[in-house]
Design a protein around this motif. Sequence first.
Motif, PDB file in Angstrom:
ATOM      1  N   MET A 164      31.641 149.599  86.651  1.00  0.00           N
ATOM      2  CA  MET A 164      30.829 148.039  86.907  1.00  0.00           C
ATOM      3  C   MET A 164      29.320 147.713  87.932  1.00  0.00           C
ATOM      4  N   HIS A 165      28.614 147.479  86.733  1.00  0.00           N
ATOM      5  CA  HIS A 165      27.074 146.713  86.977  1.00  0.00           C
ATOM      6  C   HIS A 165      26.653 145.567  87.622  1.00  0.00           C
ATOM      7  N   TYR A 166      26.168 145.654  88.693  1.00  0.00           N
ATOM      8  CA  TYR A 166      26.346 144.215  89.568  1.00  0.00           C
ATOM      9  C   TYR A 166      24.587 143.692  89.938  1.00  0.00           C
ATOM     10  N   ALA A 167      24.519 142.685  89.282  1.00  0.00           N
ATOM     11  CA  ALA A 167      23.133 141.604  88.858  1.00  0.00           C
ATOM     12  C   ALA A 167      23.623 140.997  89.310  1.00  0.00           C
ATOM     13  N   VAL A 168      22.375 140.621  90.087  1.00  0.00           N
ATOM     14  CA  VAL A 168      21.761 139.111  91.247  1.00  0.00           C
ATOM     15  C   VAL A 168      20.298 138.625  89.957  1.00  0.00           C
ATOM     16  N   ILE A 169      20.375 137.430  89.871  1.00  0.00           N
ATOM     17  CA  ILE A 169      18.977 136.748  89.941  1.00  0.00           C
ATOM     18  C   ILE A 169      18.347 135.358  90.282  1.00  0.00           C
ATOM     19  N   ASP A 170      16.867 136.507  91.430  1.00  0.00           N
ATOM     20  CA  ASP A 170      16.797 135.120  91.963  1.00  0.00           C
ATOM     21  C   ASP A 170      16.136 133.948  91.597  1.00  0.00           C
ATOM     22  N   ILE A 171      16.586 133.279  91.694  1.00  0.00           N
ATOM     23  CA  ILE A 171      15.709 131.010  90.089  1.00  0.00           C
ATOM     24  C   ILE A 171      15.306 131.247  91.032  1.00  0.00           C
ATOM     25  N   GLY A 172      13.489 130.946  90.040  1.00  0.00           N
ATOM     26  CA  GLY A 172      12.341 130.524  90.394  1.00  0.00           C
ATOM     27  C   GLY A 172      11.899 130.336  89.478  1.00  0.00           C
ATOM     28  N   SER A 173      10.388 130.303  89.406  1.00  0.00           N
ATOM     29  CA  SER A 173       9.728 129.710  88.729  1.00  0.00           C
ATOM     30  C   SER A 173       9.642 131.132  88.011  1.00  0.00           C
ATOM     31  N   PRO A 174       9.468 130.950  86.381  1.00  0.00           N
ATOM     32  CA  PRO A 174       9.171 132.711  85.959  1.00  0.00           C
ATOM     33  C   PRO A 174       7.669 132.836  85.513  1.00  0.00           C
ATOM     34  N   ARG A 175       6.438 131.882  85.497  1.00  0.00           N
ATOM     35  CA  ARG A 175       5.650 131.498  84.837  1.00  0.00           C
ATOM     36  C   ARG A 175       4.851 131.805  86.715  1.00  0.00           C
ATOM     37  N   GLN A 176       4.831 131.606  87.894  1.00  0.00           N
ATOM     38  CA  GLN A 176       4.695 132.553  88.822  1.00  0.00           C
ATOM     39  C   GLN A 176       5.468 133.686  89.268  1.00  0.00           C
ATOM     40  N   GLY A 177       5.432 134.486  88.487  1.00  0.00           N
ATOM     41  CA  GLY A 177       6.726 135.379  88.685  1.00  0.00           C
ATOM     42  C   GLY A 177       7.530 135.399  89.360  1.00  0.00           C
ATOM     43  N   ASN A 178       8.057 134.427  89.964  1.00  0.00           N
ATOM     44  CA  ASN A 178       9.046 133.910  91.018  1.00  0.00           C
ATOM     45  C   ASN A 178      10.469 134.503  90.678  1.00  0.00           C
ATOM     46  N   LEU A 179      10.862 134.676  89.530  1.00  0.00           N
ATOM     47  CA  LEU A 179      12.174 134.713  88.938  1.00  0.00           C
ATOM     48  C   LEU A 179      13.061 136.228  88.902  1.00  0.00           C
ATOM     49  N   GLY A 180      12.700 136.684  90.826  1.00  0.00           N
ATOM     50  CA  GLY A 180      12.930 137.923  90.067  1.00  0.00           C
ATOM     51  C   GLY A 180      14.979 138.619  89.916  1.00  0.00           C
ATOM     52  N   TRP A 181      15.016 139.602  90.110  1.00  0.00           N
ATOM     53  CA  TRP A 181      16.862 139.677  89.610  1.00  0.00           C
ATOM     54  C   TRP A 181      16.113 141.526  89.563  1.00  0.00           C
ATOM     55  N   TRP A 182      18.104 142.650  89.459  1.00  0.00           N
ATOM     56  CA  TRP A 182      18.248 143.700  90.064  1.00  0.00           C
ATOM     57  C   TRP A 182      19.215 143.734  89.694  1.00  0.00           C
ATOM     58  N   ILE A 183      19.726 145.053  88.904  1.00  0.00           N
ATOM     59  CA  ILE A 183      21.150 145.542  87.900  1.00  0.00           C
ATOM     60  C   ILE A 183      21.289 146.868  88.597  1.00  0.00           C
ATOM     61  N   THR A 184      22.621 147.303  89.428  1.00  0.00           N
ATOM     62  CA  THR A 184      22.192 148.330  89.815  1.00  0.00           C
ATOM     63  C   THR A 184      24.127 148.505  89.070  1.00  0.00           C
ATOM     64  N   GLY A 185      24.411 149.967  88.638  1.00  0.00           N
ATOM     65  CA  GLY A 185      25.554 150.434  88.401  1.00  0.00           C
ATOM     66  C   GLY A 185      24.888 151.983  87.944  1.00  0.00           C
TER      67      GLY A 185
END
Length: 213
Positions: A1-22
Motif C-alpha cells: 500500500m502506498h500513501y500519498a498526499v498532495i498539498d494544494i497550492g500554486s504550481p507556478r510558485q512552487g507551492n504544490l507539494g507532494w509526498w508518496i510513501t510505500g
Amino acid sequence: MHYAVIDIGSPRQGNLGWWITGPFIENGGTGPEDMIASLTEAVRAGPVVLGFEAPMYVPAKRDIRATIQQRPGEAGRPWSAGAGASVTAMALALVPAILDRVASNVPGVIAWQDWTRRPEKAGEILVFEAFVTTGVSDGHAEDAKLAAYAARELLGQANIVSALGEEPCMSTLGAALLHAGMSLDIGELSRQCLVVKLSKTKVAEAIGRIADG
C-alpha cells in the motif's frame, strides 16, 4: 500500500507539494510532472491511499444562514474564509486535473471516499482530505510527507474516526472522481471523505517517526 498526499497550492510558485510513501516509492517535491509520474507508478504497482490538503467538501445545510460557517472541527480555520477559501478555490481546478491525468495514465482505475472499504489491488484508490496546520514544517512537500505518514498510522488502526464532525455536504472530491471517470456512483457527491488532521502537538512525534524510518 502506498500513501500519498498532495498539498494544494500554486504550481507556478512552487507551492504544490507532494509526498508518496510505500514499499516501492519514498519520494516527494513540488514538481507537478514528477508528482504525476510517481503517483501513476504507485497506482500501477498496487493499492493507493491518496489525500489532498485542502477542503474537499463544503456544508450543504438546510439553514442557509449557516451554510458558509466553518465545518465541525475546523477550530477557527474555516473553509470559507482567508487561506481556507483560497485553497478551496485552487482545489476546484487542481484536484480534477490531477485525477484526470492519473485516470488517463492508468485505464480502468477506480476510486472512492468510503474509508471502511480499503483498496486492495493495483488500480484502486481511497481518497481523503488532509488537514495540516499552517506552518507545521519547513515546506509544502514536508507538510505532505507528515500528512502521508499520519494517514498511514490512522488507517492502520481498528476504529477509524474522521477528524471533522459529520454534516450534510457537497463533496467537491466526489465531483472530481466522477469527472475523472474514477467512479460512476453519484452518491459520492454527498458523501463525506475521511479527514486526517495533523495538529501542532503531534508534529514532533510524526517527524520523529519519519526519522526513525
